[in-house]
Design a protein around this motif. Structure first.
Motif, PDB file in Angstrom:
ATOM      1  N   MET A  73       0.823  -1.216   0.000  1.00 56.44           N
ATOM      2  CA  MET A  73       0.000   0.000   0.000  1.00 56.44           C
ATOM      3  C   MET A  73       0.855   1.264   0.000  1.00 56.44           C
ATOM      4  SD  MET A  73      -3.215  -0.895   2.500  1.00 56.44           S
ATOM      5  CE  MET A  73      -4.013   0.650   2.059  1.00 56.44           C
ATOM      6  N   GLU A  74       2.083   1.132  -0.485  1.00 60.89           N
ATOM      7  CA  GLU A  74       2.996   2.266  -0.470  1.00 60.89           C
ATOM      8  C   GLU A  74       2.463   3.441  -1.278  1.00 60.89           C
ATOM      9  OE1 GLU A  74       7.731   3.183  -1.361  1.00 60.89           O
ATOM     10  OE2 GLU A  74       6.799   1.341  -2.095  1.00 60.89           O
ATOM     11  N   ALA A  75       1.851   3.161  -2.432  1.00 59.90           N
ATOM     12  CA  ALA A  75       1.347   4.239  -3.289  1.00 59.90           C
ATOM     13  C   ALA A  75       0.254   5.036  -2.597  1.00 59.90           C
ATOM     14  CB  ALA A  75       0.820   3.661  -4.602  1.00 59.90           C
ATOM     15  N   TYR A  76      -0.576   4.357  -1.790  1.00 65.01           N
ATOM     16  CA  TYR A  76      -1.650   5.049  -1.073  1.00 65.01           C
ATOM     17  C   TYR A  76      -1.095   5.952   0.022  1.00 65.01           C
ATOM     18  CZ  TYR A  76      -5.649   5.835   1.987  1.00 65.01           C
ATOM     19  OH  TYR A  76      -6.613   6.415   2.779  1.00 65.01           O
ATOM     20  N   TRP A  77      -0.116   5.441   0.789  1.00 66.16           N
ATOM     21  CA  TRP A  77       0.359   6.176   1.960  1.00 66.16           C
ATOM     22  C   TRP A  77       1.422   7.217   1.637  1.00 66.16           C
ATOM     23  CZ3 TRP A  77      -2.394   6.298   6.114  1.00 66.16           C
ATOM     24  CH2 TRP A  77      -3.204   5.212   6.446  1.00 66.16           C
ATOM     25  N   GLN A  78       2.113   7.083   0.486  1.00 68.00           N
ATOM     26  CA  GLN A  78       3.222   7.981   0.204  1.00 68.00           C
ATOM     27  C   GLN A  78       2.840   9.464   0.175  1.00 68.00           C
ATOM     28  OE1 GLN A  78       6.523   6.825  -0.094  1.00 68.00           O
ATOM     29  NE2 GLN A  78       6.852   9.009   0.260  1.00 68.00           N
ATOM     30  N   PRO A  79       1.714   9.848  -0.455  1.00 71.20           N
ATOM     31  CA  PRO A  79       1.370  11.278  -0.449  1.00 71.20           C
ATOM     32  C   PRO A  79       1.181  11.836   0.959  1.00 71.20           C
ATOM     33  CG  PRO A  79       0.062  10.107  -2.083  1.00 71.20           C
ATOM     34  CD  PRO A  79       0.767   9.066  -1.280  1.00 71.20           C
ATOM     35  N   TYR A  80       0.517  11.061   1.820  1.00 70.52           N
ATOM     36  CA  TYR A  80       0.313  11.519   3.193  1.00 70.52           C
ATOM     37  C   TYR A  80       1.639  11.631   3.933  1.00 70.52           C
ATOM     38  CZ  TYR A  80      -4.629  10.406   2.386  1.00 70.52           C
ATOM     39  OH  TYR A  80      -5.918  10.354   1.894  1.00 70.52           O
ATOM     40  N   CYS A  81       2.513  10.636   3.726  1.00 73.52           N
ATOM     41  CA  CYS A  81       3.827  10.691   4.361  1.00 73.52           C
ATOM     42  C   CYS A  81       4.616  11.907   3.883  1.00 73.52           C
ATOM     43  CB  CYS A  81       4.601   9.408   4.078  1.00 73.52           C
ATOM     44  SG  CYS A  81       3.996   7.954   4.958  1.00 73.52           S
ATOM     45  N   ASP A  82       4.542  12.193   2.591  1.00 70.13           N
ATOM     46  CA  ASP A  82       5.253  13.359   2.048  1.00 70.13           C
ATOM     47  C   ASP A  82       4.755  14.652   2.686  1.00 70.13           C
ATOM     48  OD1 ASP A  82       6.875  11.876   0.401  1.00 70.13           O
ATOM     49  OD2 ASP A  82       5.676  12.199  -1.410  1.00 70.13           O
ATOM     50  N   ILE A  83       3.434  14.770   2.829  1.00 74.18           N
ATOM     51  CA  ILE A  83       2.872  15.988   3.423  1.00 74.18           C
ATOM     52  C   ILE A  83       3.376  16.184   4.846  1.00 74.18           C
ATOM     53  CG2 ILE A  83       0.755  17.119   4.220  1.00 74.18           C
ATOM     54  CD1 ILE A  83      -0.669  15.680   1.853  1.00 74.18           C
ATOM     55  N   LEU A  84       3.256  15.143   5.656  1.00 70.63           N
ATOM     56  CA  LEU A  84       3.628  15.292   7.067  1.00 70.63           C
ATOM     57  C   LEU A  84       5.140  15.364   7.254  1.00 70.63           C
ATOM     58  CD1 LEU A  84       1.835  15.523   9.626  1.00 70.63           C
ATOM     59  CD2 LEU A  84       0.625  14.802   7.580  1.00 70.63           C
ATOM     60  N   GLU A  85       5.894  14.605   6.466  1.00 70.32           N
ATOM     61  CA  GLU A  85       7.346  14.694   6.584  1.00 70.32           C
ATOM     62  C   GLU A  85       7.821  16.082   6.159  1.00 70.32           C
ATOM     63  OE1 GLU A  85      11.465  12.395   5.220  1.00 70.32           O
ATOM     64  OE2 GLU A  85       9.501  11.603   4.603  1.00 70.32           O
ATOM     65  N   GLY A  86       7.255  16.608   5.078  1.00 69.22           N
ATOM     66  CA  GLY A  86       7.614  17.949   4.645  1.00 69.22           C
ATOM     67  C   GLY A  86       7.268  18.994   5.683  1.00 69.22           C
ATOM     68  N   TRP A  87       6.120  18.824   6.324  1.00 69.88           N
ATOM     69  CA  TRP A  87       5.704  19.753   7.386  1.00 69.88           C
ATOM     70  C   TRP A  87       6.672  19.682   8.562  1.00 69.88           C
ATOM     71  CZ3 TRP A  87       4.163  18.808  12.464  1.00 69.88           C
ATOM     72  CH2 TRP A  87       3.574  19.890  13.133  1.00 69.88           C
ATOM     73  N   CYS A  88       7.033  18.449   8.962  1.00 72.43           N
ATOM     74  CA  CYS A  88       7.964  18.275  10.074  1.00 72.43           C
ATOM     75  C   CYS A  88       9.309  18.916   9.774  1.00 72.43           C
ATOM     76  CB  CYS A  88       8.162  16.785  10.364  1.00 72.43           C
ATOM     77  SG  CYS A  88       6.767  15.954  11.156  1.00 72.43           S
ATOM     78  N   LEU A  89       9.838  18.653   8.589  1.00 71.68           N
ATOM     79  CA  LEU A  89      11.132  19.224   8.220  1.00 71.68           C
ATOM     80  C   LEU A  89      11.076  20.750   8.205  1.00 71.68           C
ATOM     81  CD1 LEU A  89      12.181  16.786   5.346  1.00 71.68           C
ATOM     82  CD2 LEU A  89      13.157  16.907   7.643  1.00 71.68           C
ATOM     83  N   SER A  90       9.970  21.287   7.724  1.00 68.05           N
ATOM     84  CA  SER A  90       9.819  22.746   7.680  1.00 68.05           C
ATOM     85  C   SER A  90       9.801  23.332   9.079  1.00 68.05           C
ATOM     86  CB  SER A  90       8.537  23.121   6.928  1.00 68.05           C
ATOM     87  OG  SER A  90       8.596  22.677   5.589  1.00 68.05           O
TER      88      SER A  90
END
Length: 254
Positions: A73-90
């Motif tokens: 299910m990587e394709a399903y979860w990747q967008p959500y992970c990108d959003i939150l990881e990007g937010w965390c890094l920011s």
């Protein structure tokens, strides 16, 4: 148990929420239910980001990636992970990396028609953009996403969305303090009606910072103190630590 944990955290019991979430994840692992484990890990990402505990959220994001890959299910979860990881890094000061990552995740989620919660995720991306010196773009993204959302009327995380919108209005190059105050008071009142004490604290913390900007320290002290004194746990969360630090500063000025 996972949903109960999320609810307990929102209601203002972070320690109980963390313990319940750990219990739920351990049970899923014991039963080798990898699909349930993925959802629980993701809910813990949301919970830790709500507490503003960025490092804990990042650790769980990495676990979501690993387990979702294992269950296909990587394709399903990747967008959500990108959003939150990007937010965390920011939030950690790496917005030059985090913002493009978060924006890519949001664009992919919309492309895949993953509309549930999309306004909240747009708010997070907008907040990350503000940390990168682009509050105007962040506000425009949030408002545009809300106008286009296919889940009109959805109230998921509405208190946090309003709080972030108020912060964006406050951080504009030409700030709109009156509008920001109105939105933050709306966020506070909504969270109060929902008895979402932790979200109320976040709204009041933002409101108090705005009041301090306007040399209205006594109002800020009254607002923040009234909510902060309610809490009996969760003092290791970033949100409560920031609230306590501001309260100490305000007490020192009185």
């Amino acid at each position: 148990t996972g949903m109960i944990a999320l609810t307990r955290g929102t209601l203002g019991y972070p320690d109980q929420a963390k313990a319940l979430m750990r219990e739920a994840i351990a049970l899923a692992r014991e039963r080798r239910n990898r699909s349930s484990e993925t959802y629980l890990l993701w809910w813990d990402v949301l919970q830790n980001s709500q507490f503003l505990d960025v490092e804990a959220a990042l650790e769980r994001i990495e676990e979501v990636k690993v387990v979702s890959r294992e269950v296909g299910m990587e394709a399903y979860w990747q967008p959500y992970c990108d959003i939150l990881e990007g937010w965390c890094l920011s939030r950690m000061g790496e917005a030059d990396v985090g913002v493009p990552m978060a924006r890519k995740g949001l664009d992919t989620a919309i492309e895949y028609h993953l509309w549930v919660g999309v306004v909240y995720f747009a708010a997070l991306v907008g907040e990350a953009m503000a940390w990168n010196g682009q509050p105007e773009d962040g506000l425009a993204l949030l408002d545009d996403t809300r106008s286009k959302s296919l889940t009109v009327g959805e109230m998921w995380k509405e208190g946090l969305i309003l709080q972030i919108r108020g912060d964006l209005l406050r951080s504009l190059k030409e700030p709109r303090p009156a509008k920001a105050e109105a939105v933050l008071r709306e966020a506070r009142d909504l969270c109060r009606r929902q008895e979402a004490k932790f979200l109320e604290l976040r709204a009041v913390l933002s409101l108090s910072r705005l009041l301090v900007d306007q040399d209205r320290e006594e109002e800020a002290r009254s607002e923040l103190g009234g909510v902060l004194e309610w809490f009996s746990e969760g003092f290791d969360t970033t949100t409560l630590q920031e609230a306590a630090a501001l309260m100490e500063e305000l007490d020192g000025r009185s």
